[in-house]
Structures are given as structure tokens and as C-alpha cells.
Write an enzyme that holds these catalytic residues in place. Sequence first.
Site, PDB file in Angstrom:
ATOM      1  N   ASP A  69       0.888  -1.158   0.000  1.00 23.64           N
ATOM      2  CA  ASP A  69       0.000   0.000   0.000  1.00 23.64           C
ATOM      3  C   ASP A  69       0.929   1.212   0.000  1.00 23.64           C
ATOM      4  O   ASP A  69       1.621   1.460   1.002  1.00 23.64           O
ATOM      5  CB  ASP A  69      -0.906  -0.009   1.235  1.00 23.64           C
ATOM      6  CG  ASP A  69      -1.883   1.164   1.224  1.00 23.64           C
ATOM      7  OD1 ASP A  69      -1.613   2.165   0.530  1.00 23.64           O
ATOM      8  OD2 ASP A  69      -2.912   1.085   1.910  1.00 23.64           O
ATOM      9  N   VAL A  70       0.942   1.945  -1.104  1.00 25.46           N
ATOM     10  CA  VAL A  70       1.927   3.026  -1.260  1.00 25.46           C
ATOM     11  C   VAL A  70       1.770   4.140  -0.229  1.00 25.46           C
ATOM     12  O   VAL A  70       2.664   4.963  -0.065  1.00 25.46           O
ATOM     13  CB  VAL A  70       1.911   3.633  -2.691  1.00 25.46           C
ATOM     14  CG1 VAL A  70       2.285   2.607  -3.737  1.00 25.46           C
ATOM     15  CG2 VAL A  70       0.557   4.278  -2.993  1.00 25.46           C
ATOM     16  N   TYR A 120      -8.059  15.524  -7.046  1.00 26.37           N
ATOM     17  CA  TYR A 120      -7.172  14.781  -7.958  1.00 26.37           C
ATOM     18  C   TYR A 120      -6.168  15.734  -8.614  1.00 26.37           C
ATOM     19  O   TYR A 120      -4.968  15.444  -8.684  1.00 26.37           O
ATOM     20  CB  TYR A 120      -8.030  14.075  -9.012  1.00 26.37           C
ATOM     21  CG  TYR A 120      -7.262  13.242  -9.994  1.00 26.37           C
ATOM     22  CD1 TYR A 120      -6.786  11.985  -9.643  1.00 26.37           C
ATOM     23  CD2 TYR A 120      -7.010  13.695 -11.296  1.00 26.37           C
ATOM     24  CE1 TYR A 120      -6.070  11.207 -10.551  1.00 26.37           C
ATOM     25  CE2 TYR A 120      -6.306  12.935 -12.208  1.00 26.37           C
ATOM     26  CZ  TYR A 120      -5.845  11.684 -11.835  1.00 26.37           C
ATOM     27  OH  TYR A 120      -5.139  10.924 -12.738  1.00 26.37           O
TER      28      TYR A 120
HETATM   29  N1  LIG Z   1      -6.411   6.415 -16.928  1.00 26.28           N
HETATM   30  C1  LIG Z   1      -6.233   7.728 -17.153  1.00 26.28           C
HETATM   31  O1  LIG Z   1      -6.925   8.360 -17.957  1.00 26.28           O
HETATM   32  C2  LIG Z   1      -5.127   8.461 -16.429  1.00 26.28           C
HETATM   33  C3  LIG Z   1      -4.789   9.752 -16.867  1.00 26.28           C
HETATM   34  C4  LIG Z   1      -3.772  10.441 -16.226  1.00 26.28           C
HETATM   35  C5  LIG Z   1      -3.103   9.848 -15.166  1.00 26.28           C
HETATM   36  N2  LIG Z   1      -3.453   8.597 -14.765  1.00 26.28           N
HETATM   37  C6  LIG Z   1      -2.723   8.029 -13.637  1.00 26.28           C
HETATM   38  O2  LIG Z   1      -2.149   6.799 -13.985  1.00 26.28           O
HETATM   39  C7  LIG Z   1      -2.039   5.978 -12.832  1.00 26.28           C
HETATM   40  C8  LIG Z   1      -2.620   4.606 -13.134  1.00 26.28           C
HETATM   41  O3  LIG Z   1      -3.973   4.746 -13.515  1.00 26.28           O
HETATM   42  P1  LIG Z   1      -4.777   3.613 -14.314  1.00 26.28           P
HETATM   43  O4  LIG Z   1      -5.748   4.322 -15.184  1.00 26.28           O
HETATM   44  O5  LIG Z   1      -3.851   2.620 -14.886  1.00 26.28           O
HETATM   45  O6  LIG Z   1      -5.626   2.979 -13.087  1.00 26.28           O
HETATM   46  P2  LIG Z   1      -6.055   1.492 -12.717  1.00 26.28           P
HETATM   47  O7  LIG Z   1      -7.147   1.639 -11.713  1.00 26.28           O
HETATM   48  O8  LIG Z   1      -6.308   0.674 -13.954  1.00 26.28           O
HETATM   49  O9  LIG Z   1      -4.738   0.922 -11.997  1.00 26.28           O
HETATM   50  C9  LIG Z   1      -4.295   1.473 -10.778  1.00 26.28           C
HETATM   51  C10 LIG Z   1      -3.590   0.390  -9.975  1.00 26.28           C
HETATM   52  O10 LIG Z   1      -3.118   0.991  -8.768  1.00 26.28           O
HETATM   53  C11 LIG Z   1      -3.383   0.097  -7.697  1.00 26.28           C
HETATM   54  N3  LIG Z   1      -3.485   0.841  -6.448  1.00 26.28           N
HETATM   55  C12 LIG Z   1      -4.504   1.648  -6.030  1.00 26.28           C
HETATM   56  N4  LIG Z   1      -4.262   2.092  -4.794  1.00 26.28           N
HETATM   57  C13 LIG Z   1      -3.061   1.581  -4.406  1.00 26.28           C
HETATM   58  C14 LIG Z   1      -2.273   1.686  -3.235  1.00 26.28           C
HETATM   59  N5  LIG Z   1      -2.694   2.403  -2.176  1.00 26.28           N
HETATM   60  N6  LIG Z   1      -1.087   1.042  -3.197  1.00 26.28           N
HETATM   61  C15 LIG Z   1      -0.670   0.291  -4.255  1.00 26.28           C
HETATM   62  N7  LIG Z   1      -1.390   0.131  -5.374  1.00 26.28           N
HETATM   63  C16 LIG Z   1      -2.570   0.781  -5.453  1.00 26.28           C
HETATM   64  C17 LIG Z   1      -4.694  -0.583  -8.069  1.00 26.28           C
HETATM   65  O11 LIG Z   1      -4.869  -1.819  -7.370  1.00 26.28           O
HETATM   66  C18 LIG Z   1      -4.510  -0.768  -9.583  1.00 26.28           C
HETATM   67  O12 LIG Z   1      -3.901  -2.020  -9.889  1.00 26.28           O
HETATM   68  C19 LIG Z   1      -2.732   6.730 -11.692  1.00 26.28           C
HETATM   69  O13 LIG Z   1      -1.773   7.423 -10.927  1.00 26.28           O
HETATM   70  C20 LIG Z   1      -3.602   7.723 -12.440  1.00 26.28           C
HETATM   71  O14 LIG Z   1      -3.867   8.892 -11.686  1.00 26.28           O
HETATM   72  C21 LIG Z   1      -4.445   7.892 -15.369  1.00 26.28           C
END
Ligand SMILES: NC(=O)c1ccc[n+]([C@@H]2O[C@H](COP(=O)([O-])OP(=O)(O)OC[C@H]3O[C@@H](n4cnc5c(N)ncnc54)[C@H](O)[C@@H]3O)[C@@H](O)[C@H]2O)c1
Length: 258
Positions: free
Chosen positions: A67-68, A159
Site C-alpha cells: 500500500d503506497v 485529484y
Molecule cells: N487512466 C487515465 O486516464 C489516467 C490519466 C492520467 C493519469 N493517470 C494516472 O495513472 C495511474 C494509473 O492509472 P490507471 O488508469 O492505470 O488505473 P487502474 O485503476 O487501472 O490501476 C491502478 C492500480 O493501482 C493500484 N493501487 C490503487 N491504490 C493503491 C495503493 N494504495 N497502493 C498500491 N497500489 C494501489 C490498483 O490496485 C490498480 O492495480 C494513476 O496514478 C492515475 O492517476 C491515469
Amino acid sequence: MSEGTTYPARLDGRRAIVTGAGSGIGRAIALRFAGEGARVLVADVDVAAAGRVADEIGTNGLSHQVDVAHATEMQSLVERATAEWGGLDVMVNNAGVGVAATTPDTDESDWDRLMDINLKGTFLGMKYAIPALRDSGGGCVINISSVAALVGVADRAAYSAAKGGILALTRAAAIDHIAEGVRINCICPGTVDTPWVRRITEDLPEPEVARAAMRARQPHGRLVSVDEIAAMAAYLASDEAGSIVGAAMIVDGGLTAR
Ligand SMILES: NC(=O)c1ccc[n+]([C@@H]2O[C@H](COP(=O)([O-])OP(=O)(O)OC[C@H]3O[C@@H](n4cnc5c(N)ncnc54)[C@H](O)[C@@H]3O)[C@@H](O)[C@H]2O)c1
């Protein structure tokens, strides 16, 4: 990563941690790094998901539950990498969650949870990884920020604050550590086609209309793919990016160019 795709071996033998690597962008980065020859510690709070991605990677993949938001767990994560491999070359702070709300509508508890995971989680990843990178003779950190750090995005108050914090922390730390051989950058994705975005749209009354609106928001008319973010991460992790320091690499289909 498409089946059968081959990549340049720019990361041959590098030792990398990717947080949130059980899904979406993190998973794609882990697979791409491995495809370029790296060993990857696939870290996620969802240990089953991390295990599946490590299995996809094969012998160069290890899974780890973290858990980060917890300092002791992040310290153990970095220690695991150095114990397994004798050092660390790349740290990707990707784990994150979203809260869709304006400022008055954001619950204090949601604010705290989001800041703990997105901003403090990135801080802790850097706090423990930077000394390990330094001790390994240099390396790099890649933080996942967002276009929400750069432009106003409706309904994403907390966010955006967290992602703006990640951008500012990236720049500050980049200046602090470049002389030690640690290059620190972030990526600012637009809307990326991940399980997260699919979850958001599924909960809406007309999911396909919502998805069409998301595509229309991007000037290139589609969502960004996870592979496009992974390609940027692999570039940043490689020696080809040696002069990229404290940068916000925008991968957004033109959203912030408007
Ligand atoms: N999808 C988008 O459009 C988008 C755009 C800009 C930035 N991001 C960023 O990219 C990153 C990944 O997003 P994604 O779309 O792949 O999401 P996702 O939900 O598909 O994957 C996120 C992963 O993070 C893990 N996670 C959540 N909380 C955690 C914690 N406390 N400790 C460890 N792991 C944890 C989840 O279990 C999941 O496997 C995030 O930081 C998000 O803000 C996403």
C-alpha cells in the site's frame, strides 16, 4: 504489449519497481520494461493482480504487495528489490486513485485518502528509492502525474491538487538529485483507456455516450493507449533520455495544446 512485438533492449539488466502495476498503465509499463530486458518488481495493493502480471513477465518478474500510502511498506518494497537484485535502477510511482468532485463537494475523508495514495505515495516512493538509486551508481524516477496538473479539468479538484503536487515534487527533487546521477521526471497523460476509465463510464447512465465525450475531448479523437504511456516511460528510463531532467512529458493527444 501486443503479442509478438519486439522492442529495443534499452533496459537490458536494469532493475525496476513499478507501483500500481497490477492494472492499466502500471501493468503496461511493467510489461514494456520487461520487453526491453529489465527485471521488474510488480507492486500493487491487489497482490493477485500483481501476481498475474509477474507471471506474464516470467522469470524477470516478481510480485509484491504494497500500500503506497504506508511508509514501512514502501521501505520494505525498496528493500525487497535491493535484496533480490543487489540494487535498483528505476522507480516508477504510478499507483493512484480518483475522486470525481468539485472542491465544495469533496469529502474531507476522500481528500485525505487521495492525497495519501497519490501524493504521499509518490513522496514515499521517492524517499526510499532515491538513496537506493544513488547507492546503485545512479538511476531514474518516473512519476505518473496527469494533464490535470497543467489545465483545469472539471470535477477533479482533489485529484488535480495531488497531480499538481506530484509535478512540483518531481521538479524540486530533480534539481536536488541530478548531481548524484538520479534523473527524475514525470509523465502527464491525457485520458487513457484503462480499467479505471472503463469503471467510471460503466457507472454512468449512458456509458457509450460518456466514452464518446471522453474521446471527443482529445483532439486526436481517441483515448490514449496504455502502450503509448509505456513507450514514454521506457524512453525516460533509457540512456536516450539522459538530458531529460525534471520534465513533464505530456502524452495527451493534444488536449493541453488547445
Ligand atoms: N487512466 C487515465 O486516464 C489516467 C490519466 C492520467 C493519469 N493517470 C494516472 O495513472 C495511474 C494509473 O492509472 P490507471 O488508469 O492505470 O488505473 P487502474 O485503476 O487501472 O490501476 C491502478 C492500480 O493501482 C493500484 N493501487 C490503487 N491504490 C493503491 C495503493 N494504495 N497502493 C498500491 N497500489 C494501489 C490498483 O490496485 C490498480 O492495480 C494513476 O496514478 C492515475 O492517476 C491515469
